[in-house]
Design a protein around this motif. Structure first.
Motif, PDB file in Angstrom:
ATOM      1  N   TRP A 218       0.828  -1.204   0.000  1.00 20.06           N
ATOM      2  CA  TRP A 218       0.000   0.000   0.000  1.00 20.06           C
ATOM      3  C   TRP A 218       0.862   1.253   0.000  1.00 20.06           C
ATOM      4  O   TRP A 218       0.455   2.303  -0.511  1.00 20.06           O
ATOM      5  N   PHE A 219       2.072   1.172   0.540  1.00 14.66           N
ATOM      6  CA  PHE A 219       2.954   2.335   0.635  1.00 14.66           C
ATOM      7  C   PHE A 219       3.850   2.485  -0.596  1.00 14.66           C
ATOM      8  O   PHE A 219       4.880   3.143  -0.564  1.00 14.66           O
ATOM      9  N   SER A 220       3.433   1.887  -1.681  1.00 14.49           N
ATOM     10  CA  SER A 220       4.166   2.001  -2.939  1.00 14.49           C
ATOM     11  C   SER A 220       4.079   3.425  -3.496  1.00 14.49           C
ATOM     12  O   SER A 220       3.068   4.119  -3.317  1.00 14.49           O
ATOM     13  N   PRO A 221       5.130   3.880  -4.193  1.00 16.79           N
ATOM     14  CA  PRO A 221       5.052   5.185  -4.879  1.00 16.79           C
ATOM     15  C   PRO A 221       3.955   5.225  -5.940  1.00 16.79           C
ATOM     16  O   PRO A 221       3.557   6.301  -6.384  1.00 16.79           O
ATOM     17  N   ASN A 222       3.464   4.064  -6.349  1.00 14.95           N
ATOM     18  CA  ASN A 222       2.399   3.997  -7.348  1.00 14.95           C
ATOM     19  C   ASN A 222       1.000   4.170  -6.755  1.00 14.95           C
ATOM     20  O   ASN A 222       0.012   4.144  -7.491  1.00 14.95           O
ATOM     21  N   ASN A 223       0.922   4.370  -5.442  1.00 10.86           N
ATOM     22  CA  ASN A 223      -0.354   4.530  -4.774  1.00 10.86           C
ATOM     23  C   ASN A 223      -0.956   5.897  -5.147  1.00 10.86           C
ATOM     24  O   ASN A 223      -0.400   6.948  -4.823  1.00 10.86           O
ATOM     25  N   HIS A 224      -2.110   5.885  -5.823  1.00  9.48           N
ATOM     26  CA  HIS A 224      -2.727   7.136  -6.281  1.00  9.48           C
ATOM     27  C   HIS A 224      -3.145   8.027  -5.110  1.00  9.48           C
ATOM     28  O   HIS A 224      -3.076   9.259  -5.214  1.00  9.48           O
ATOM     29  N   ILE A 225      -3.567   7.428  -4.016  1.00  8.79           N
ATOM     30  CA  ILE A 225      -3.984   8.224  -2.864  1.00  8.79           C
ATOM     31  C   ILE A 225      -2.785   8.923  -2.244  1.00  8.79           C
ATOM     32  O   ILE A 225      -2.832  10.125  -1.946  1.00  8.79           O
ATOM     33  N   LEU A 226      -1.700   8.176  -2.048  1.00  6.95           N
ATOM     34  CA  LEU A 226      -0.504   8.790  -1.470  1.00  6.95           C
ATOM     35  C   LEU A 226       0.052   9.876  -2.386  1.00  6.95           C
ATOM     36  O   LEU A 226       0.540  10.911  -1.908  1.00  6.95           O
ATOM     37  N   GLN A 227      -0.021   9.673  -3.685  1.00  5.78           N
ATOM     38  CA  GLN A 227       0.423  10.705  -4.620  1.00  5.78           C
ATOM     39  C   GLN A 227      -0.381  11.990  -4.433  1.00  5.78           C
ATOM     40  O   GLN A 227       0.165  13.088  -4.363  1.00  5.78           O
ATOM     41  N   ILE A 231       0.798  15.778  -2.819  1.00  2.32           N
ATOM     42  CA  ILE A 231       0.634  17.088  -3.459  1.00  2.32           C
ATOM     43  C   ILE A 231       0.025  18.077  -2.475  1.00  2.32           C
ATOM     44  O   ILE A 231       0.432  19.248  -2.406  1.00  2.32           O
ATOM     45  N   THR A 232      -0.962  17.629  -1.686  1.00  4.37           N
ATOM     46  CA  THR A 232      -1.538  18.500  -0.658  1.00  4.37           C
ATOM     47  C   THR A 232      -0.492  18.916   0.355  1.00  4.37           C
ATOM     48  O   THR A 232      -0.402  20.095   0.728  1.00  4.37           O
ATOM     49  N   LEU A 233       0.321  17.950   0.826  1.00  2.00           N
ATOM     50  CA  LEU A 233       1.366  18.281   1.797  1.00  2.00           C
ATOM     51  C   LEU A 233       2.360  19.288   1.221  1.00  2.00           C
ATOM     52  O   LEU A 233       2.785  20.226   1.908  1.00  2.00           O
ATOM     53  N   ALA A 234       2.719  19.104  -0.044  1.00  2.00           N
ATOM     54  CA  ALA A 234       3.652  20.034  -0.679  1.00  2.00           C
ATOM     55  C   ALA A 234       3.033  21.429  -0.789  1.00  2.00           C
ATOM     56  O   ALA A 234       3.696  22.444  -0.521  1.00  2.00           O
ATOM     57  N   LEU A 235       1.759  21.477  -1.182  1.00  2.00           N
ATOM     58  CA  LEU A 235       1.079  22.768  -1.337  1.00  2.00           C
ATOM     59  C   LEU A 235       0.934  23.471   0.006  1.00  2.00           C
ATOM     60  O   LEU A 235       1.290  24.658   0.144  1.00  2.00           O
ATOM     61  N   PHE A 236       0.436  22.760   1.004  1.00  2.00           N
ATOM     62  CA  PHE A 236       0.241  23.371   2.314  1.00  2.00           C
ATOM     63  C   PHE A 236       1.587  23.706   2.964  1.00  2.00           C
ATOM     64  O   PHE A 236       1.723  24.728   3.648  1.00  2.00           O
ATOM     65  N   GLY A 237       2.592  22.850   2.732  1.00  2.00           N
ATOM     66  CA  GLY A 237       3.920  23.124   3.270  1.00  2.00           C
ATOM     67  C   GLY A 237       4.507  24.394   2.682  1.00  2.00           C
ATOM     68  O   GLY A 237       5.117  25.206   3.401  1.00  2.00           O
ATOM     69  N   ALA A 238       4.322  24.610   1.389  1.00  2.00           N
ATOM     70  CA  ALA A 238       4.803  25.837   0.746  1.00  2.00           C
ATOM     71  C   ALA A 238       4.095  27.057   1.325  1.00  2.00           C
ATOM     72  O   ALA A 238       4.726  28.116   1.525  1.00  2.00           O
ATOM     73  N   MET A 239       2.804  26.915   1.612  1.00  2.00           N
ATOM     74  CA  MET A 239       2.059  28.025   2.209  1.00  2.00           C
ATOM     75  C   MET A 239       2.603  28.366   3.602  1.00  2.00           C
ATOM     76  O   MET A 239       2.742  29.544   3.962  1.00  2.00           O
ATOM     77  N   VAL A 240       2.923  27.346   4.390  1.00  5.13           N
ATOM     78  CA  VAL A 240       3.462  27.579   5.736  1.00  5.13           C
ATOM     79  C   VAL A 240       4.836  28.235   5.656  1.00  5.13           C
ATOM     80  O   VAL A 240       5.148  29.169   6.413  1.00  5.13           O
ATOM     81  N   VAL A 241       5.672  27.786   4.743  1.00  2.00           N
ATOM     82  CA  VAL A 241       7.001  28.381   4.582  1.00  2.00           C
ATOM     83  C   VAL A 241       6.886  29.857   4.214  1.00  2.00           C
ATOM     84  O   VAL A 241       7.618  30.714   4.731  1.00  2.00           O
ATOM     85  N   LEU A 242       5.960  30.178   3.326  1.00  4.43           N
ATOM     86  CA  LEU A 242       5.819  31.555   2.854  1.00  4.43           C
ATOM     87  C   LEU A 242       5.145  32.470   3.870  1.00  4.43           C
ATOM     88  O   LEU A 242       5.544  33.637   4.025  1.00  4.43           O
ATOM     89  N   PHE A 243       4.121  31.960   4.559  1.00  2.99           N
ATOM     90  CA  PHE A 243       3.282  32.847   5.376  1.00  2.99           C
ATOM     91  C   PHE A 243       3.275  32.510   6.859  1.00  2.99           C
ATOM     92  O   PHE A 243       2.660  33.233   7.647  1.00  2.99           O
ATOM     93  N   GLY A 244       3.921  31.416   7.241  1.00  2.07           N
ATOM     94  CA  GLY A 244       4.001  31.053   8.646  1.00  2.07           C
ATOM     95  C   GLY A 244       2.871  30.128   9.080  1.00  2.07           C
ATOM     96  O   GLY A 244       1.919  29.882   8.339  1.00  2.07           O
TER      97      GLY A 244
END
Length: 382
Positions: A218-227, A231-244
């Motif tokens: 289930w923890f494969s890189p091919n897992n569509h849910i984890l992918q 993307i959400t983690l990357a997006l929200f993480g970028a928001m935190v880096v920029l705005f706190g």
């Protein structure tokens, strides 16, 4: 020659040049600060719900319904016309740009709490409508569109929808086994947690089964849910880096509103409907009778024909511009925005919809997808 192409395209689809209006929803993300700055009216922090729940319902009433059907001989040309794809593609940069602008504004200590809530509500509306764009893109076989679907879902943190909608909901729609099919007598507020939790569980199970068949964990890189979640983690993480860290309540609130909007639409689309049974006891193939339909023109343009839901479920491979109105389909009395407002008040919803469900089945309760323990007696609509 160019003029001939233009004319032929317009003849195939009289609404062709209206579909670009579907970008109004993601465009709402860019409007609040501009409108407030130029008018001085703080009300415009709430522009998203104003457009969705006030302007569009009024336009639906004023302009009315559109029951036009694309001709079968135009199907191939409409399907291959890339103009329609760009109408959905362009929603994504508007959506993401607006999210970052809103994050910057939220972090501004000069913005008071009420205005911040209005801003988050507007972005939540954009997030919910963004799931609709993901819905259209996620049904396609092209890898680009499927990747874009996951990006569109990132703002709402609802990436599992990519799996559950296509492989769960479409397989089980209008049956008791589908968490996203509302049961007769079930209120919106009972439905939302059942659908949201059931959808996550189903998506996790379905993706695990798919990966297992391919010999992957289930923890494969091919897992569509984890992918999608990455993307959400990357997006929200970028928001935190920029705005706190101060931006986290904004991200959570707008995502919650977007999810609530999506699940409210799910509630409307199949309320009380149950697929017929085959002689062997299994459920028959989904037909136009198993989804509520609406031909209100303005909302259909705004939501890329999502309201022609009956044809979508009967023929999920059809792109939005080719979806047809069906005489077999049960009809909603208003567009989705109005129906969501009704659903928010369960007694009003039941007063309007229960009779329509019963009328659809000729008053036979055994044919209805009924909430366990629901014994309320309703007369069929006349």
């Amino acid at each position: 020659m160019a003029g001939m192409v233009f004319d032929n395209s317009a003849a195939r689809d009289p609404k062709r040049y209206l579909w670009i209006l579907g970008l109004i929803a993601p465009g709402c993300a860019l409007l609040p600060s501009i409108l407030v700055q130029h008018t001085g009216l703080q009300l415009f922090w709430w522009i998203g719900p104003i457009i969705i729940f006030l302007v569009i319902p009024l336009l639906d009433v004023a302009i009315g319904e559109d029951g036009s059907r694309p001709r079968e001989e135009d199907y191939a040309a409409l399907t291959e016309d890339r103009y329609y794809r760009w109408c959905t593609y362009l929603a994504l940069p508007l959506q993401i740009t607006g999210l970052f602008i809103a994050g910057y504004l939220w972090a501004d200590p000069g913005l008071d709490l009420v205005d911040k809530i209005g801003l988050a509500t507007t972005l939540g509306v954009v997030s919910g409508v963004g799931i609709n764009a993901a819905h259209e893109l996620g049904h396609r076989a092209e890898h680009l569109e499927r990747r874009l679907a996951k990006i569109a879902l990132a703002q709402s943190a609802y990436g599992h929808f990519f799996v559950e909608h296509n492989r769960g909901h479409h397989a089980r729609v209008a049956t008791p086994a589908d968490p996203a099919s509302a049961r007769f007598g079930e209120s919106l507020w009972q439905f939302i947690p059942r659908s949201a939790i059931g959808g996550v569980r189903s998506a996790v199970r379905l993706e695990g089964e798919r990966l297992s068949r391919r010999g992957k964990s289930w923890f494969s890189p091919n897992n569509h849910i984890l992918q999608a979640w990455a993307i959400t983690l990357a997006l929200f993480g970028a928001m935190v880096v920029l705005f706190g860290w101060i931006v986290l309540p904004f991200l959570a609130l707008q995502a919650l509103i977007g999810i609530t909007l999506l699940e409210s639409v799910n509630y409307i689309e199949h309320y009380g409907l149950l697929r017929s049974r085959r002689p062997d006891g299994g459920f028959a193939r989904c037909s136009p009778r198993d989804s509520w339909n609406s031909d209100h023109l303005v909302t259909n343009v705004f939501l890329f024909h999502l309201q022609r839901h009956s044809d979508h479920h009967a023929n999920p491979g059809r792109r939005y511009q080719t979806l047809r109105s069906s005489e077999q389909a049960p009809q909603l009395p208003a567009g989705y925005a109005t129906m969501i407002l009704l659903a928010a008040v369960p007694p009003l919803w039941r007063a309007v919809m229960d009779r329509r469900v019963l009328a659809h089945y000729g008053g036979d309760r055994t044919l209805i997808n009924t909430r366990p323990g629901n014994g309320r007696q309703i007369s069929p609509a006349r």
